[in-house]
Enzyme design. Structure first.
Site, PDB file in Angstrom:
ATOM      1  CD  GLN A   1      -2.979  -0.979  -0.156  1.00  0.00           C
ATOM      2  OE1 GLN A   1      -3.100   0.103  -0.772  1.00  0.00           O
ATOM      3  NE2 GLN A   1      -3.678  -2.061  -0.210  1.00  0.00           N
TER       4      GLN A   1
ATOM      5  CB  CYS B   1     -21.113  -8.252   5.086  1.00  0.00           C
ATOM      6  SG  CYS B   1     -20.666  -6.689   5.592  1.00  0.00           S
TER       7      CYS B   1
HETATM    8  N1  PLP Z   1      -0.440  -7.118   1.250  1.00  0.00           N
HETATM    9  C1  PLP Z   1      -1.297  -5.964   1.484  1.00  0.00           C
HETATM   10  C2  PLP Z   1      -1.049  -5.032   2.294  1.00  0.00           C
HETATM   11  C3  PLP Z   1      -2.530  -5.928   0.587  1.00  0.00           C
HETATM   12  O1  PLP Z   1      -3.217  -4.861   0.411  1.00  0.00           O
HETATM   13  C4  PLP Z   1      -2.724  -7.071  -0.494  1.00  0.00           C
HETATM   14  C5  PLP Z   1      -3.882  -6.846  -1.356  1.00  0.00           C
HETATM   15  O2  PLP Z   1      -4.955  -6.920  -0.780  1.00  0.00           O
HETATM   16  C6  PLP Z   1      -1.858  -8.067  -0.431  1.00  0.00           C
HETATM   17  C7  PLP Z   1      -0.906  -8.071   0.370  1.00  0.00           C
HETATM   18  C8  PLP Z   1      -1.777  -9.084  -1.459  1.00  0.00           C
HETATM   19  O3  PLP Z   1      -1.196  -8.718  -2.700  1.00  0.00           O
HETATM   20  P1  PLP Z   1      -1.543  -9.558  -4.042  1.00  0.00           P
HETATM   21  O4  PLP Z   1      -3.213  -9.301  -4.595  1.00  0.00           O
HETATM   22  O5  PLP Z   1      -0.695  -8.811  -4.945  1.00  0.00           O
HETATM   23  O6  PLP Z   1      -1.114 -10.903  -3.829  1.00  0.00           O
END
Ligand code: PLP
Length: 692
Positions: free
Chosen positions: A189, A338
């Site tokens: 993020q 949910c």
């Molecule tokens: N780590 C965080 C903080 C995420 O927001 C996400 C995705 O939702 C992931 C890991 C997993 O990423 P990916 O969809 O590329 O496997």
């Protein structure tokens, strides 16, 4: 036009990224392992994108691998660290007794720790590092526990709340503890929103994901510090220097390259600066505060990504808010998962120690750094329209518009049903089975219609109903007399019948406690047309109700909506549920010109959205919460009924209920309006027809 405010989940692909991906698929489609010119071109592309990413992330002498996404990057990092720990232990070295991860990490992290800890037979304890109410890691805990840790995982910024971790503080705590633990930082993020200078820190591993920053799904990056242990997750043809085998995802890499190019171009027009994003977020926050008075933020904005807002609104569930936004064509996400009946609270907000209502009611709104001024202006306008819809439908704590209450409305709480029965002509109403948690919502409704409450009744004498009655009397002293003499079921002692204009409510005490409430219409001596009673007790009512009299249950976990004695006695056979897909809609309408299309979404959704334009077809608005009012009329007519809603869930319930009650032509639009092929639309149907 859709307003997509769910960028922390995923983002659309930038036009230049799409163009680069197509170029890599169609023109420069070489395999970078080939030594001919086509292959060399592909190799040059990979090298260029990697070099750009290395500059942006300041990876120094560290490795940067292309992987399929963050989940793969996390697996690789955890496998590498844990494999090294096992080797150390086998060599007789101390590796500590535990693996630590932040309590608010994405599930991929604790799940990967569990998985590889078990697969490698390490059997270390896996423990969460607590966070404070602001979502920040407990650094004292970390410093105390780190000497016993083999691996520490702490994300750079949280996907639900946007809370930015204090990576400098974490590094200082690790250093001060003397720990030799490996350190993984999930950078997903943070990419494009925070500056990460990886080689300047002791971070060993940092995974990233392309689809969170305008590249397609299926491409990501993993940083590995120079000297950090590495074990490939995938062995094979030796690609990526044998660190990650498998022919490279060239279109993904090309697209990611285009995104990184835009990010690197400081003068470029694609991405907004941190200050601009903060300004956008402030405008969104102001619109939210105006639309939802009483809103609370679930994380301090000052310590969060300038692209994320996570909030809860007292009295409004996460599900309701999501439906409301969706009706305005604004895509947000629930801060929590949910299920149909119950919202599971967000584990992230629970870890922060937020109250249950906040953790269960959270909504996340997130923008990507490529949004522009016009987009934010439109998003704010739509948010304001959501607030207006709530005020029009008595769902705002402030400035609600007066409404006419008529007929029956149902309010659900975790499978239990509360009913408000109102009569517009007599301007009176009765409440049946309210729960304390529903009091503020009910008080808004009652205040808007401004009818005296004749009685607050309980079908089975639950203490909660009495409690709700007392709370309502305190909130609405002018509409509900606290001193009225009532029995334990809320029935006024001096009355045998409650009169609401032409509606009359009698009761029948049930053996074993509780009461059945019998509604009749059209003055004295009329037969009961609706019984409020648990279906299993309905048989005890004898001649008082007929085989087809509608039964409104006090609880409805199975989402049946209503029943009757014929069904309860097994004498009636349900008609089949009929399903229609969006592509068959026009055909259906042509074949059934007498059909009635029924929008079962709630009025606050109908106010905001539009319904399909189908020439010559009758359209009725009948929200599921007011459904019982219309059932007798529909059953009497037996014309084809096609129920629709946003996703097909509620319309399925509606059609199922009608089919169960014997309607032979109850259809549901599968997939709902969401899957309807683009069709002309018209404003939502007018006020619900009230048929009781
Ligand atoms: N780590 C965080 C903080 C995420 O927001 C996400 C995705 O939702 C992931 C890991 C997993 O990423 P990916 O969809 O590329 O496997």
């Amino acid at each position: 036009m859709e307003i997509y405010l769910d960028a922390n989940a995923t983002t659309p692909v930038l036009p230049q990224a799409k163009a680069a991906a197509i170029q890599a698929m169609v023109e420069d489609y070489g395999n970078p392992s080939s030594v001919h010119s086509t292959g060399l071109k592909a190799r040059a592309l990979i090298d260029g994108v990697r070099a750009r990413a290395q500059r942006l992330l300041d990876t120094g002498a560290g490795q940067l691998l292309f992987v399929s996404g963050a989940t793969e990057g996390i697996q690789t990092a955890v496998l590498s660290a844990l494999h090294a720990l096992r080797a150390r232990r086998e060599a007789g070295l101390a590796i500590g007794s535990q693996l630590l991860y932040g309590a608010t990490e994405h599930k991929a992290v604790p799940e990967a720790l569990k998985h590889w800890n078990a697969v490698l037979g390490l059997n270390l304890a896996i423990r969460a590092i607590p966070v404070d109410t602001q979502g920040r890691h407990d650094l004292e805990f970390l410093q105390r526990e780190a000497p016993e840790a083999g691996l520490v995982c702490t994300m750079a910024a949280n996907n639900e709340t946007g809370v930015i971790s204090d990576l400098t503080g974490i590094e200082a705590a690790l250093n001060a503890s003397g720990s030799s633990a490996f350190w993984m930082v999930d950078g997903v993020q943070a990419l494009g929103k925070l500056s990460l200078r990886l080689s300047q820190s002791r971070i060993d591993y940092a995974p990233f994901s392309g689809h969170k920053l305008y590249a397609p799904k299926g491409i990501g990056l993993l940083y590995v510090r120079a000297g950090a242990p590495f074990t490939p997750l995938m062995a094979g043809g030796g690609q990526e220097g044998a660190l990650r085998s498998g022919t490279e995802n060239m279109s993904g890499i090309a697209a990611l390259g285009a995104v990184l190019e835009a990010l690197e171009d400081k003068e470029g027009k694609t991405f907004r600066s941190h200050a601009e994003m903060s300004g956008f977020r402030a405008r969104l926050a102001a619109a939210l505060e105006q639309a939802f008075p009483g809103l609370v933020y679930n994380a301090p904005l000052a310590q969060s990504l300038p692209t994320t807002l996570n909030f809860s609104v007292p009295g409004l569930s996460s599900r309701l808010l999501q439906d409301l936004f969706d009706a305005a064509d604004v895509r947000v996400s629930g801060g929590s998962a949910c299920s149909a009946a119950k919202a599971a609270p967000s584990f992230v907000l629970q870890a922060m120690g937020l109250p249950d209502w906040q953790a269960a009611g959270a909504v996340r709104l997130s923008i990507g750094p490529a949004v522009d001024e016009a987009f934010i202006a439109e998003a704010c306008a739509r948010i304001e329209a959501c607030g207006e819809s709530l005020r029009r439908n008595c769902m705002s704590p402030a400035d609600n518009q007066p409404t006419v209450g008529e007929g029956l409305s149902r309010f659900m709480l975790e499978g239990a049903c509360c009913y408000v029965l109102a009569d517009a002509a007599a301007q009176r109403c009765v409440l049946i089975d309210p729960q304390p948690e529903q009091v503020s919502r009910l008080a808004q409704v009652l205040r808007c219609q401004n009818y005296p409450v004749v009685a607050v009744l309980s079908s089975h004498g639950a203490a909660a109903h009495g409690e709700a009655r007392a709370l309502l009397a305190a909130e609405l002293p002018d509409l509900l007399a606290a001193s009225a003499e009532v029995d334990a079921l809320g029935w006024p002692l001096t009355q045998t019948e409650l009169e609401l204009g032409a509606k009359r409510l009698r009761r029948q005490l049930l053996e074993g406690g509780g009461q059945a409430l019998l509604l009749s219409e059209g003055g004295q001596g009329q037969a009961c047309c609706l019984a409020f009673v648990a279906p299993q007790h309905a048989q005890a009512l004898g001649e008082q109700i007929g085989a087809q009299t509608l039964i409104a249950p006090p609880s409805d976990e199975a989402q049946l909506l209503a029943s009757n004695l014929a069904l309860e006695r097994g004498e009636a056979v349900a008609a089949p549920l009929l399903q229609l897909s969006g592509t068959q809609l026009q055909q259906f309408v042509d074949a059934h010109p007498d059909a009635l299309l029924i929008d079962v979404r709630e009025p606050y959704e109908q106010f905001l959205s539009q319904t399909p334009e189908l020439a010559g077809v009758a359209l009725q608005a009948m929200p599921l919460s007011r459904f019982l009012n219309a059932i007798p009329g529909w059953l009497a007519e037996q014309r084809p009924l096609l129920f629709f809603c946003r996703s097909g869930n509620r319309s399925r319930q509606a059609a199922q209920a009608l089919a169960r009650l014997g309607h032979s032509q109850a259809w549901t639009l599968s997939g709902g309006l969401a899957l309807l092929p683009d069709a002309p639309v018209r404003a939502a149907a007018a006020d619900p027809a009230l048929l009781v």
